[in-house]
Design an enzyme around this catalytic site. Sequence first.
Site, short mmCIF file in Angstrom:
data_model
loop_
_atom_site.label_atom_id
_atom_site.label_comp_id
_atom_site.label_asym_id
_atom_site.label_seq_id
_atom_site.Cartn_x
_atom_site.Cartn_y
_atom_site.Cartn_z
N LYS A 80 0.85 -1.20 0.00
CA LYS A 80 0.00 0.00 0.00
C LYS A 80 0.88 1.25 0.00
CE LYS A 80 -3.76 2.12 2.74
NZ LYS A 80 -4.55 2.00 3.98
N SER A 155 -9.54 1.85 3.17
CA SER A 155 -8.72 2.63 2.26
C SER A 155 -7.68 1.83 1.49
CB SER A 155 -8.00 3.72 3.06
OG SER A 155 -7.12 3.13 4.00
N SER A 179 -9.52 -0.57 7.35
CA SER A 179 -9.02 -0.49 5.97
C SER A 179 -8.37 -1.73 5.41
CB SER A 179 -8.03 0.67 5.85
OG SER A 179 -8.75 1.86 5.76
N1 GLN Z 1 -12.88 4.27 6.80
C1 GLN Z 1 -12.14 4.66 7.97
C2 GLN Z 1 -11.67 6.07 7.83
O1 GLN Z 1 -11.97 6.68 6.86
C3 GLN Z 1 -10.99 3.72 8.21
C4 GLN Z 1 -9.82 3.97 7.34
C5 GLN Z 1 -8.62 3.16 7.70
O2 GLN Z 1 -8.69 2.14 8.38
N2 GLN Z 1 -7.48 3.66 7.29
O3 GLN Z 1 -11.02 6.60 8.67
#
Ligand code: GLN
Length: 489
Positions: A80, A155, A179
């Site tokens: 990532k 994400s 994420s």
């Molecule tokens: N959807 C969550 C956020 O927007 C989690 C994102 C993540 O785990 N990086 O913060």
Amino acid sequence: MPVTDLSIKELSHQLNTGMVTSQQVIKEYLNHIRSVDGEVHSFLYVDEAGAMEKAKQADDARAAGKKSPSPLFGIPLAVKDIITVEGMPCTCGSKILEGYIPPYSATVVNRLEAAGMIVIGKTNTDEFAMGSTTENSAYGLTRNPWNLGHVPGGSSGGSAAAVSARMAPVALGTDTGGSVRQPAGFCGISGIKPTYGRVSRYGLVAYGSSLDVCGIFGASVEDIAPVYSAIAGHDNMDATTSITVPSTVLANKAKNLKGKRIGVPKEYFIGGLQAEVEREIRAALATLRGLGAELVDISLPHTEYAVPVYYIIAPAEASANLARFDGIRFGPQLQGKSMWDVFLRTRGEKFGDEVTRRIMLGTYALSSGYYDAYYGQAQKVRQRIRADFVKAFTQVDALVGPVAPTTALKIGAHSGDPLAMYLEDIYTVTANLAGIPGITIPVGFDDQGLPVGMQLLGNFFAEDDLFTIASVFQEHTHWHRQRPALAKA
Ligand code: GLN
């Protein structure tokens, strides 16, 4: 069977017995990326030359009789784009880091390279990992390999889609509020979020430092296990890593789940849960019971506060962490009359809307006069959420439920409605607030053919329990062997 469809174990066997070379493996993956990533857009950067060079070195080492004990030797890895790999661009999905090339690799990357893995490229992410769909990337969205009109989740959507479409056998992501687990569910693959402190955060660009953890995607938990074992453990570069020795995972394969008590939280089966998701999860619960597990009704009474608490704590920590992106130390710089002018112009122009929104929310929640009412209060409620889990784990070995209320959303479904987007995170943010580990595994499909993911949550540092339950389930089911048509293209 194409090389790109092999499990890590099969790949490793073929490499060790000379059936294929690392160069052939890398070449096949690169060819597959070339043929399908135009449609999916998993990768922000592919290091073709570097990967081929490392594959050659791996083959030379083998030819010279150097046998590696690592099951990961010569195996490709996607990372990532919020995790640093020395010499490769790291944008975090943001224009504010366009062109930034970090001078060092994250500990997780160093450990995997030391085990012989070959990084093939960097994958798309919501800007600074803020989002649930990968639509917040400044470099274009990623599409779900099962249906290109849908999101892959987020994400870490680029990594999830890459593994799902077999552009990489395994990939790294980060999980601050879901994420890894949520995109794994949306893409029909397996994904682990380890216990906070089990895996080093050194070289992960910080979002919410008390929540962030590096996670892993693979088709099955068996593919994930060797990667997990290679990265788990204390790191001198991250003072929040635990000094306890990580439990060995999948050492002796369990045949069934006799004696395992698995809790079913009633708060995880509430209104808003898509009927087909509930149907597939209930079927998976029956499978678990059939394999010998005892299902126990559990209550996690503070679950309803998780989303509001998370959306105070995560933006508050993000607002502090993202202060370093000032146009001076990293990435591009817009000119201005004064230093402040440079800061304001660079940040004003280069951060996207969602990141800006979170910085503003977080700064407000931390500001003098409001700190106690927001951040301080959220920390107190966070302890209640954690206590719910501590209590639950006195009664059960693991908890089970959906990973998200719906299957993969249509592209654009929640654009312009951040609140609706935040509510999608209801089942995942709790584990980050508490710090416990979680694994997602695929358990079926909705009526449109989109994958349904099930989440297993474990006690602190009890990753071994999660791997055991998930692997026994996968031993007796076929969901993890399903591939989207694109995987074979
Ligand atoms: N959807 C969550 C956020 O927007 C989690 C994102 C993540 O785990 N990086 O913060």
